[in-house]
Design a protein around this motif. Sequence first.
Motif, PDB file in Angstrom:
ATOM      1  N   VAL A  36       0.872  -1.178   0.000  1.00  0.00           N
ATOM      2  CA  VAL A  36       0.000   0.000   0.000  1.00  0.00           C
ATOM      3  C   VAL A  36       0.902   1.218   0.000  1.00  0.00           C
ATOM      4  CG1 VAL A  36      -1.814   1.272   1.197  1.00  0.00           C
ATOM      5  CG2 VAL A  36      -1.701  -1.205   1.402  1.00  0.00           C
ATOM      6  N   ASP A  37       0.801   2.032  -1.015  1.00  0.00           N
ATOM      7  CA  ASP A  37       1.699   3.184  -1.127  1.00  0.00           C
ATOM      8  C   ASP A  37       0.946   4.315  -1.840  1.00  0.00           C
ATOM      9  OD1 ASP A  37       5.131   3.437  -1.172  1.00  0.00           O
ATOM     10  OD2 ASP A  37       3.912   4.990  -2.119  1.00  0.00           O
ATOM     11  N   LYS A  38       1.114   5.508  -1.296  1.00  0.00           N
ATOM     12  CA  LYS A  38       0.423   6.688  -1.853  1.00  0.00           C
ATOM     13  C   LYS A  38       1.091   7.184  -3.132  1.00  0.00           C
ATOM     14  CE  LYS A  38      -0.873  11.304  -0.159  1.00  0.00           C
ATOM     15  NZ  LYS A  38      -0.676  12.245   0.968  1.00  0.00           N
ATOM     16  N   GLU A  84       6.844  10.269   5.446  1.00  0.00           N
ATOM     17  CA  GLU A  84       7.632  11.357   4.861  1.00  0.00           C
ATOM     18  C   GLU A  84       8.984  11.239   5.544  1.00  0.00           C
ATOM     19  OE1 GLU A  84       7.103  13.446   2.496  1.00  0.00           O
ATOM     20  OE2 GLU A  84       5.010  12.953   2.100  1.00  0.00           O
ATOM     21  N   SER A  85      10.069  11.192   4.754  1.00  0.00           N
ATOM     22  CA  SER A  85      11.332  10.733   5.340  1.00  0.00           C
ATOM     23  C   SER A  85      12.505  11.714   5.244  1.00  0.00           C
ATOM     24  CB  SER A  85      11.729   9.416   4.666  1.00  0.00           C
ATOM     25  OG  SER A  85      12.088   9.650   3.309  1.00  0.00           O
ATOM     26  N   HIS A  86      12.287  12.900   4.671  1.00  0.00           N
ATOM     27  CA  HIS A  86      13.460  13.749   4.442  1.00  0.00           C
ATOM     28  C   HIS A  86      13.492  14.947   5.402  1.00  0.00           C
ATOM     29  CE1 HIS A  86      16.943  15.144   2.474  1.00  0.00           C
ATOM     30  NE2 HIS A  86      16.383  16.140   1.822  1.00  0.00           N
ATOM     31  N   PRO A 148      11.533  18.453  12.867  1.00  0.00           N
ATOM     32  CA  PRO A 148      10.117  18.056  12.762  1.00  0.00           C
ATOM     33  C   PRO A 148       9.977  16.606  12.277  1.00  0.00           C
ATOM     34  CG  PRO A 148      10.425  20.269  11.917  1.00  0.00           C
ATOM     35  CD  PRO A 148      11.803  19.732  12.186  1.00  0.00           C
ATOM     36  N   TYR A 149      10.859  16.162  11.377  1.00  0.00           N
ATOM     37  CA  TYR A 149      10.827  14.747  10.957  1.00  0.00           C
ATOM     38  C   TYR A 149      10.999  13.840  12.168  1.00  0.00           C
ATOM     39  CZ  TYR A 149      12.822  10.286   9.386  1.00  0.00           C
ATOM     40  OH  TYR A 149      13.095   8.939   9.225  1.00  0.00           O
ATOM     41  N   ALA A 150      12.057  14.084  12.949  1.00  0.00           N
ATOM     42  CA  ALA A 150      12.340  13.221  14.096  1.00  0.00           C
ATOM     43  C   ALA A 150      11.206  13.272  15.112  1.00  0.00           C
ATOM     44  CB  ALA A 150      13.671  13.635  14.728  1.00  0.00           C
ATOM     45  N   SER A 152       8.059  13.786  14.476  1.00  0.00           N
ATOM     46  CA  SER A 152       6.908  13.020  13.982  1.00  0.00           C
ATOM     47  C   SER A 152       7.174  11.518  14.099  1.00  0.00           C
ATOM     48  CB  SER A 152       6.586  13.405  12.524  1.00  0.00           C
ATOM     49  OG  SER A 152       7.618  12.987  11.653  1.00  0.00           O
ATOM     50  N   LYS A 153       8.419  11.086  13.898  1.00  0.00           N
ATOM     51  CA  LYS A 153       8.727   9.657  14.044  1.00  0.00           C
ATOM     52  C   LYS A 153       8.668   9.261  15.525  1.00  0.00           C
ATOM     53  CE  LYS A 153       9.782   7.072  11.249  1.00  0.00           C
ATOM     54  NZ  LYS A 153       9.010   6.199  10.317  1.00  0.00           N
ATOM     55  N   ALA A 154       9.126  10.143  16.417  1.00  0.00           N
ATOM     56  CA  ALA A 154       9.055   9.830  17.856  1.00  0.00           C
ATOM     57  C   ALA A 154       7.598   9.645  18.270  1.00  0.00           C
ATOM     58  CB  ALA A 154       9.715  10.955  18.661  1.00  0.00           C
TER      59      ALA A 154
HETATM   60  N1  LIG Z   1      16.328   6.233   4.566  1.00  0.00           N
HETATM   61  C1  LIG Z   1      16.907   6.125   5.763  1.00  0.00           C
HETATM   62  O1  LIG Z   1      18.119   6.271   5.889  1.00  0.00           O
HETATM   63  C2  LIG Z   1      16.065   5.822   6.975  1.00  0.00           C
HETATM   64  C3  LIG Z   1      16.719   5.737   8.208  1.00  0.00           C
HETATM   65  C4  LIG Z   1      15.967   5.425   9.339  1.00  0.00           C
HETATM   66  C5  LIG Z   1      14.622   5.176   9.230  1.00  0.00           C
HETATM   67  N2  LIG Z   1      14.002   5.283   8.023  1.00  0.00           N
HETATM   68  C6  LIG Z   1      12.561   5.017   7.970  1.00  0.00           C
HETATM   69  O2  LIG Z   1      12.346   3.961   7.039  1.00  0.00           O
HETATM   70  C7  LIG Z   1      11.083   4.136   6.386  1.00  0.00           C
HETATM   71  C8  LIG Z   1      11.282   4.107   4.886  1.00  0.00           C
HETATM   72  O3  LIG Z   1      12.201   5.137   4.539  1.00  0.00           O
HETATM   73  P1  LIG Z   1      12.640   5.372   3.025  1.00  0.00           P
HETATM   74  O4  LIG Z   1      13.993   5.950   3.066  1.00  0.00           O
HETATM   75  O5  LIG Z   1      12.377   4.167   2.222  1.00  0.00           O
HETATM   76  O6  LIG Z   1      11.618   6.502   2.600  1.00  0.00           O
HETATM   77  P2  LIG Z   1      11.144   6.968   1.157  1.00  0.00           P
HETATM   78  O7  LIG Z   1      10.838   8.411   1.307  1.00  0.00           O
HETATM   79  O8  LIG Z   1      12.109   6.521   0.105  1.00  0.00           O
HETATM   80  O9  LIG Z   1       9.800   6.132   0.900  1.00  0.00           O
HETATM   81  C9  LIG Z   1       8.622   6.398   1.609  1.00  0.00           C
HETATM   82  C10 LIG Z   1       7.498   5.696   0.885  1.00  0.00           C
HETATM   83  O10 LIG Z   1       6.286   5.941   1.627  1.00  0.00           O
HETATM   84  C11 LIG Z   1       5.266   6.328   0.699  1.00  0.00           C
HETATM   85  N3  LIG Z   1       4.320   7.188   1.412  1.00  0.00           N
HETATM   86  C12 LIG Z   1       4.534   8.455   1.882  1.00  0.00           C
HETATM   87  N4  LIG Z   1       3.412   8.919   2.460  1.00  0.00           N
HETATM   88  C13 LIG Z   1       2.486   7.913   2.372  1.00  0.00           C
HETATM   89  C14 LIG Z   1       1.150   7.774   2.820  1.00  0.00           C
HETATM   90  N5  LIG Z   1       0.514   8.781   3.443  1.00  0.00           N
HETATM   91  N6  LIG Z   1       0.498   6.615   2.583  1.00  0.00           N
HETATM   92  C15 LIG Z   1       1.122   5.581   1.925  1.00  0.00           C
HETATM   93  N7  LIG Z   1       2.386   5.671   1.477  1.00  0.00           N
HETATM   94  C16 LIG Z   1       3.058   6.819   1.707  1.00  0.00           C
HETATM   95  C17 LIG Z   1       5.999   7.066  -0.409  1.00  0.00           C
HETATM   96  O11 LIG Z   1       5.232   7.106  -1.601  1.00  0.00           O
HETATM   97  C18 LIG Z   1       7.259   6.217  -0.530  1.00  0.00           C
HETATM   98  O12 LIG Z   1       7.044   5.134  -1.414  1.00  0.00           O
HETATM   99  C19 LIG Z   1      10.506   5.448   6.908  1.00  0.00           C
HETATM  100  O13 LIG Z   1       9.587   5.147   7.926  1.00  0.00           O
HETATM  101  C20 LIG Z   1      11.721   6.180   7.478  1.00  0.00           C
HETATM  102  O14 LIG Z   1      11.348   7.037   8.528  1.00  0.00           O
HETATM  103  C21 LIG Z   1      14.695   5.608   6.895  1.00  0.00           C
END
Ligand SMILES: NC(=O)c1ccc[n+]([C@@H]2O[C@H](COP(=O)([O-])OP(=O)(O)OC[C@H]3O[C@@H](n4cnc5c(N)ncnc54)[C@H](O)[C@@H]3O)[C@@H](O)[C@H]2O)c1
Length: 330
Positions: A36-38, A84-86, A148-150, A152-154
Motif C-alpha cells: 500500500v503506497d500513496k 515522509e522521510s526527508h 520536525p521529521y524526528a 513526527s517519528k518519535a
Molecule cells: N532512509 C533512511 O536512511 C532511513 C533511516 C531510518 C529510518 N528510516 C525510515 O524507514 C522508512 C522508509 O524510509 P525510506 O527511506 O524508504 O523513505 P522513502 O521516502 O524513500 O519512501 C517512503 C514511501 O512511503 C510512501 N508514502 C509516503 N506517504 C504515504 C502515505 N501517506 N500513505 C502511503 N504511502 C506513503 C511514499 O510514496 C514512498 O514510497 C521510513 O519510515 C523512514 O522514517 C529511513
Amino acid sequence: MRVLVTGGAGFIGSHYVRSMLSGAYHGYEDAQVTVVDKLTYAGNTGNLPIGDPRLTFVKGDVCDVGLLRELLPGHDAVVHFAAESHVDRSLVSPGEFAVTNVLGTQSVVDSCQLAGIERVVHVSTDEVYGSIDDGSWVEGTPLHPNSPYAASKAASDHFALAYHRSHKLPVMVTRCSNNYGPYQFPEKVIPLFVTNLLQGRKVPLFGDGQNVREWLHVDDHCRGVQLVLDGGTPGEIYHIGGGVELTNADLTRRLVELCGAGPDSIERVADRKGHDRRYSLDDSKIRVDLGYQPLVDFDTGLAETVRWYRDNQDWWQPRREDLFRFPRGW
Ligand SMILES: NC(=O)c1ccc[n+]([C@@H]2O[C@H](COP(=O)([O-])OP(=O)(O)OC[C@H]3O[C@@H](n4cnc5c(N)ncnc54)[C@H](O)[C@@H]3O)[C@@H](O)[C@H]2O)c1
C-alpha cells in the motif's frame, strides 16, 4: 503467509519487497505481498517487480482508515515503512510529516488492532534520540527529537508502543541508522552527491562537514526488519545499526574519489538548521536476541551503490528533474 507492506514503493520498502519476493527470507519464500503506497514524489512502482503473481500493488494512503480496514483482513503480518522521510523537507513543510507519520501510523496500528494482525513491525529511526557526542544510544534512552521529521517519528513510535500497552497489539518498533544503497531518491546525501558528481556538478557539504552518521546498507536493514518480524518480542524496540561511523566530510571525499572527481567539486554551504552532530546506535540487543549482524562491507557496498547510479541513469534522471522542480528550502 500474507504480508502487507506500507510504503513499499519507496527506497527501503521496495528493497524489502524485492528481497521477500526473490526468496531471501527463510519461511517467506511463498509469501503473498500486498503493497500500500500513496506514490508521493518518493514512491514509484518502477521500484517494484509489478507483474509478479505474488505481489499486489494498491495505490493508497495510510491515513485512509477505510482502505486499511478493507485490505487488512486475511493478512498475517504488516511492515509499516510509509513515511515522509526527508529532514530538510520537514523544515519547510512539517504539516505533511505530522499527518503521514503520526496520523498515518495511528491509523495503521488501529486498523491492525481491529483486524487482529498477528505480527506488526513499525519502522523508525535513530533520529528520535536527537544527537549524542560520545557513546551510543540503547533502546531505553529517552527521546529528544530535534527536527520536525524526528519529532513526527518519535510520536509515531509512542503510538505504536501505546497500542501494545493498551490493546496488546503485537507490534515491534525498529530504529535504524542512515541507510544507503540502490533506488534511494536523489534528495538524500549519497544519491544526491553521486548524481551531482556523475553530472559534473559540485556537491553541497553542510557546515564544517564534521557531523557524524552511522551507515547501514539497505539490505542489512531489511534483514534486520525481517528478523524482528519473525522473532521479535511484541512491545519491544530493536536497534538496527551498521556500525560504520563517518563524518560527512569523510563520506564526501570517498564519493568524490569513487566518482572520479576532484576535491574542487566540494562546495561548503550553510549548515542545516538544528543539524544533529552525531548519531550512534548500540544494537547489541538485536545481535544477541535475534542473531543479527550487518553483512555488507561498507567500502564494497558504497562502491556498488555508486556503480548502480552510474549504470541506472534512466532511473534517477527523471527523479532529479522532479526534485529540482520543488522550491529548494534545503
Ligand atoms: N532512509 C533512511 O536512511 C532511513 C533511516 C531510518 C529510518 N528510516 C525510515 O524507514 C522508512 C522508509 O524510509 P525510506 O527511506 O524508504 O523513505 P522513502 O521516502 O524513500 O519512501 C517512503 C514511501 O512511503 C510512501 N508514502 C509516503 N506517504 C504515504 C502515505 N501517506 N500513505 C502511503 N504511502 C506513503 C511514499 O510514496 C514512498 O514510497 C521510513 O519510515 C523512514 O522514517 C529511513
